[in-house]
Design a protein around this motif. Sequence first.
Motif, PDB file in Angstrom:
ATOM      1  N   UNK A 541      -2.754   9.732  10.205  1.00 47.16           N
ATOM      2  CA  UNK A 541      -3.346  10.641   8.953  1.00 47.16           C
ATOM      3  C   UNK A 541      -2.492  10.734   8.024  1.00 47.16           C
ATOM      4  N   UNK A 542      -0.955  10.487   8.519  1.00 46.25           N
ATOM      5  CA  UNK A 542       0.042  10.587   7.612  1.00 46.25           C
ATOM      6  C   UNK A 542       0.259   9.184   7.139  1.00 46.25           C
ATOM      7  N   UNK A 543       0.203   8.062   7.676  1.00 49.07           N
ATOM      8  CA  UNK A 543       0.038   6.729   7.339  1.00 49.07           C
ATOM      9  C   UNK A 543      -1.103   6.640   6.165  1.00 49.07           C
ATOM     10  N   UNK A 544      -2.226   7.077   6.534  1.00 47.45           N
ATOM     11  CA  UNK A 544      -3.575   6.913   5.689  1.00 47.45           C
ATOM     12  C   UNK A 544      -3.134   7.760   4.528  1.00 47.45           C
ATOM     13  N   UNK A 545      -2.556   8.998   4.514  1.00 47.22           N
ATOM     14  CA  UNK A 545      -1.995   9.694   3.260  1.00 47.22           C
ATOM     15  C   UNK A 545      -1.207   8.775   2.435  1.00 47.22           C
ATOM     16  N   UNK A 546      -0.164   8.113   2.776  1.00 42.02           N
ATOM     17  CA  UNK A 546       0.760   7.471   2.280  1.00 42.02           C
ATOM     18  C   UNK A 546       0.125   6.311   1.656  1.00 42.02           C
ATOM     19  N   UNK A 547      -0.849   5.464   2.022  1.00 44.00           N
ATOM     20  CA  UNK A 547      -1.689   4.521   1.660  1.00 44.00           C
ATOM     21  C   UNK A 547      -2.665   5.047   0.498  1.00 44.00           C
ATOM     22  N   UNK A 548      -3.047   6.212   0.552  1.00 47.53           N
ATOM     23  CA  UNK A 548      -3.945   6.780  -0.632  1.00 47.53           C
ATOM     24  C   UNK A 548      -2.886   7.086  -1.850  1.00 47.53           C
TER      25      UNK A 548
END
Length: 677
Positions: A541-548
């Motif tokens: 989820x942290x990687x997803x947030x960063x990509x967002x």
Amino acid sequence: MAEEQKYQIVPEGKIRDYIDGTIRKDTPEEYVRQTVEKRLVVEHKYPKARIAVEYPIKMGDGKKRADIVIFSEEATAEEQQDQQNIVLVIECKKESVKPTDKEEGVAQLKTYMASCSNCVWGMWTNGKHKTVYQKVTDDKGNILFEEANDIPSADGSNSANDRPKRGLMSKATDDNLLFTFRTCHDIISVNEGHSKQAAFFEFLKVIFCKITDERNVTQPVEFYTTASERNNSDGQATVYKRIAAIFEEVKKKQGKIFEANDTIKLEPRTLTHLVGELQKYSLLDTRIDFKGKAYEEIVGSNLRGDRGEFFTPRNVMQMAVAMIAPREGEKVLDSSCGTGGFVVTAMNAVIATLKAQMQGEYGENIEDWPPMIRDAFNNKITEIAGENFFGFDINPDLVKATKMNMVMNNDGSGNIIQLNSLLPPHEWSEEKKHLLEARMGRAKDSIVNHKTIDLFDVIVTNPPFGSKIPINDQQILEQFDLAHTWTKDQHGKWKMNPTKLRVSVPPEQIFIERIIQLLKPGGRAAIVLPDSIFSSPGLEFIRVWLMQKTHIIASIDLHADTFQPHNGTQCSILFVVKKTEAELQEELKLGFIPNEEIFMVMVDHIGHDKRGNTVYKRDEEGNLVLRHEENEVREINAETGEVTYRKENFEEKIVNDQTIMVAEVFLKWKRQQGIVW
């Protein structure tokens, strides 16, 4: 063919002598000798032709070999066969040998000096302690050995036993400045009984005095001790009084670092020895990377805390800064500044660009520029440092250390702020908020919460991390998306639960989000992070947030020994650009995040091993590879002021470090991708 001639192979476990090129066994004692040899040539200006290594000195019926001897300037090659033409003897020992040792201590040095009738000077060192003697004869013809501050230089420009003259002090070299700083710190620890931390801060006061005195260019040097002052209590008291007067000036200028009633808590004898060690150098003129290496190693060995702090190696900082490429006028922050390495490295990168532009117009050597141009350049540096570079740290001791680092490197210390940057901004002190608002050109009282702190163009940082120091304050956690719980829906998409916070969060996870909050839209960051952020399934989820929220530009996988010997955590450096509001809205309309290429590199050689020892390049047989270098030595005639230059050839070991190649490859890739910053 010409390229091959620049290199030499040295067998494993051996070292090539800096003076005579002899292949010798690589031992702790030899390391000390090679450091001294380089200092003799580069700092003290002695030509190699006047220096001999392992010189046999006749003593009674036998002979013993002196580590280093220097002959009189007039002595021919033939006359150098006669030990009576020796004017200086140096003995080098490994660190475990003490000056009082009967066989190898200072008594051995004095015997050598006495056996050479014209030898006036001698130095004994074990790389940690140094003692210098001047041989004199009293009225009755008895030979006496008087302790001195340092050996004289070949050209008389560094007479460290008298009051130094401005413009004639030496620029320190790499290992020698580190050696001097260690010596000073050890002098305090041994003579005063202070703890490591207390000894460091007393050393800090003395360095502040040295820098302040160097800045008083219109006045005679006051930071000094003569040889006669050093050797008696009255003289030592005089030195203490002189340095104490400088410290009063320091406190007026650095009121936020030192208290008004603060004093130098050292005995006059100790302080006098420190002054004797430092007075020969011009710290302001010494190369920035030499100062940084010496200072940060001393800080790191004395101020490491228990908040997940471990300091970034200089080569990694230089790589990250070269890749993030701060420009003149950009506001740059290290949000967990530690000893200030990232801030200073970024500042010096900008200054180096300005310097290169000036050199193209006025010449390579700054000393040869017209005084007005040189003053304008220095004023510009001070302006850049004071307006554009910032550091936050929760540790007040590290804030002091960073301020000193900035003072040694063109100031800017006013922007180093003691701050728990994870606190809600409304809890930051009014003074600190108003300073940031003024520096950024923001309206007063405009910093009110985590949505109003997008202040910086560039952030380069190594935040504290570790499960042993979790953040569980609910007021802090509620500011961050990444402090909430996240779940995957039936389509495999991660969604944040806006009403449910996690019980506790490792600090690096919310530091990621705070760093993005502190960036202006379109701003960029380089962040050192543990590899779990990049690989753990539970942290997807942290990687997803960063990509967002950001464009992920690059990920540099660092060698496992990067932070050794202090920490074995496997880390990478993440490079991101914060998306603008327009970009966020566009992606919201699209309903997906477009694919982007990411620059990825693994660093297989970091330049040191897990014990922190430097690792050098070797050939396939394990033999050391040396690179031929040519060093230009600048000499000043003490009487006429005439400046001359001479070349000194030497062979340099090549550190096995791939970080120096990464930035160049990245910049080429970035241009191909059309990424502009």
